[in-house]
Scaffold this motif. Structure first.
Motif, PDB file in Angstrom:
ATOM      1  N   ALA A 255      -8.141  -7.730  -3.241  1.00  0.00           N
ATOM      2  CA  ALA A 255      -8.689  -6.366  -3.287  1.00  0.00           C
ATOM      3  C   ALA A 255     -10.091  -6.337  -3.892  1.00  0.00           C
ATOM      4  O   ALA A 255     -10.982  -5.628  -3.396  1.00  0.00           O
ATOM      5  CB  ALA A 255      -7.744  -5.466  -4.085  1.00  0.00           C
TER       6      ALA A 255
ATOM      7  N   TRP B 271      -1.140  -3.636   5.741  1.00  0.00           N
ATOM      8  CA  TRP B 271      -2.382  -4.401   5.683  1.00  0.00           C
ATOM      9  C   TRP B 271      -2.414  -5.442   6.811  1.00  0.00           C
ATOM     10  O   TRP B 271      -3.438  -5.618   7.485  1.00  0.00           O
ATOM     11  CB  TRP B 271      -2.529  -5.063   4.323  1.00  0.00           C
TER      12      TRP B 271
ATOM     13  N   HIS C 173       0.838  -1.206   0.000  1.00  0.00           N
ATOM     14  CA  HIS C 173       0.000   0.000   0.000  1.00  0.00           C
ATOM     15  C   HIS C 173       0.873   1.256   0.000  1.00  0.00           C
ATOM     16  O   HIS C 173       0.561   2.257   0.667  1.00  0.00           O
ATOM     17  CB  HIS C 173      -0.967   0.008   1.187  1.00  0.00           C
TER      18      HIS C 173
END
Length: 460
Positions: A134, A199, A32
């Motif tokens: 995702a 995450w 990310h």
């Protein structure tokens, strides 16, 4: 020409000089990282006919849930498809291009299924794993997330460059399917192998939230701010988790301070940032906290997104801002958009019909003070609500509003049933649930007293 990526799979790419930038883009995506777009842009600058790169860029655009980026995703698809038509590509690369088309056709669920098939044939490809993760997250498909990862998990060990990130994804999928102890172990282990895996860090924070361990959660996050300092706007979301834990501890002032200093540090209109902000403000107001003029900023941004129509999760958080910010026309436009989509085809049509529209109408009734109507509308969509996407923690704002509506409508028994079911789903009680359960018990005792004939005055 052919090259090989960091996971050992073939790349059809015109210049080997682009490969290190591609590998960096993939790693940044797994972490990310805010530098993901820069690495991808450099890759495509060196290799402008890189089909896999364009397809991934298109999927990234769709994951952002912004109307204007749908056209960008279509452009990516045109370039990628044209490249496929002019040269031989691997089955794996073709699958990603086809998955982009699936989503553009209105079926992100088919996109995820297609990528899952490709992942089983290329189990070491952490990019495919993360893309499936995702997309299924956007669909609220926690079972699918877990099944996807566990189908290839034996292919990963500490020697794999993405091992830590894969464990972080597994931790989140375990948490969302109620396996809290396993999730916490996987998340902690993942960080040992990838210390920038925000995450996985946040998956452990989810466990703390769902198991009512706010104090431990505060300690977990406050001891590791460096683990999400590299992040894109996902970093704001981690700060949001910390604010929720302070709120659960009863420290609304600290939650508001984090709102101002971190959560809305950059006043973007990204739907994920809007959802962090609106759901925190709504939680604070349920607790009786005056949040001042903070709704106005969110409402102004959400008004411009009222007809985006890309993501029901986004829509409902925009609607929270519009209703609480007093933008009636914007609220009507958004609800009309949900109505139109609810009769449409594809995944979005079904989600809008079964979860989005009834929840949106329930939020409207709640804001109008029609609490009985709000309760019935919100509770009617409750079982389907996971399909809007997001996590249990993110969707909990709608659960809280449903419970609050029931209490305000005098429906103590119904509110009590919701609270107890919420505890079963979460795994442990929290401050919100305990306080509302106490309120319900007081309401029911008062009702029994009111109905007790023996306590009525006897006429003279």
């Amino acid at each position: 020409m052919r090259a090989t990526d960091q996971f050992g799979y073939d790349l059809t790419i015109s210049s080997v000089e682009a490969v290190p930038h591609w590998n960096a883009a993939v790693t940044a995506f797994l972490a990310h990282g805010k530098d993901t777009p820069q690495h991808l842009e450099k890759t495509l600058e060196i290799a402008p006919d890189f089909a896999l790169g364009h397809a991934c860029r298109g999927l990234f655009c769709l994951l952002l849930g912004r109307k204007e980026l749908v056209s960008t995703a279509r452009e990516c698809q045109v370039i990628a498809r044209k490249t496929l038509d002019h040269s031989a590509h691997s089955e794996r690369e073709t699958a990603v291009v086809d998955a982009l088309q699936d989503w553009l056709d209105g079926w992100p669920s088919r996109s995820a299924d297609r990528l899952d098939t490709a992942l089983r044939r290329a189990p070491h490809d952490a990019l495919l794993l993360k893309l499936v993760h995702a997309i299924r997250f956007v669909l609220g498909d926690s079972t699918g997330m877990r099944r996807s990862i566990e189908s290839v998990l034996p292919a990963y060990d500490p020697a794999h460059s993405a091992y830590g990130y894969v464990l972080g994804c597994h931790a989140f999928a375990l948490e969302e399917t109620g396996e809290y102890e396993m999730a916490e172990r996987a998340g902690r282990l993942g960080l040992d192998h990838a210390n920038d895996d925000a995450w996985g860090l946040h998956a452990v924070a989810h466990v703390h939230d769902m198991t009512g361990r706010a104090e431990e959660g505060i300690g977990w996050l406050e001891a590791r701010p460096d683990r999400w300092a590299h992040c894109n706007n996902f970093g704001f979301h981690v700060w949001w988790h910390l604010a929720l834990m302070y709120l659960d501890r009863g420290d609304a002032d600290k939650a508001l301070a984090l709102y101002d200093s971190e959560i809305r540090k950059d006043r973007t209109d990204d739907y994920r940032d809007i959802s962090n902000a609106t759901s925190l403000l709504a939680r604070l107001e349920i607790e009786g906290v005056n949040v001042g003029a903070r709704w106005e900023e969110l409402a102004l941004l959400s008004d411009k997104r009222a007809e985006d129509g890309c993501n029901v999760f986004a829509d409902l958080h925009y609607l929270l801002a519009l209703l609480n910010g007093g933008r009636r026309m914007g609220s009507e436009r958004l609800l009309n958009s949900l109505r139109s989509r609810s009769i449409g085809q594809g995944d979005l049509g079904h989600i809008s019909q079964t979860a989005g529209l009834p929840t949106g109408l329930g939020l409207e009734q709640y804001r109008l003070g029609n609490y009985a109507s709000a309760f019935h509308l919100l509770s009617s969509a409750r079982r389907e609500l996971p399909t809007i996407g997001g996590s249990h923690a993110q969707r909990d704002v709608f659960e809280r509003l449903t419970i609050d509506a029931a209490i305000r409508a005098g429906l103590a028994s119904e509110a009590e049933d919701l609270i107890k079911d919420r505890v079963r789903r979460r795994g442990a009680p929290d401050r919100f649930g305990e306080q509302r359960l106490e309120t319900c018990e007081k309401m029911q005792r008062a009702s029994k007293i009111m109905l007790n004939e023996g306590l009525r005055a006897v006429p003279a």
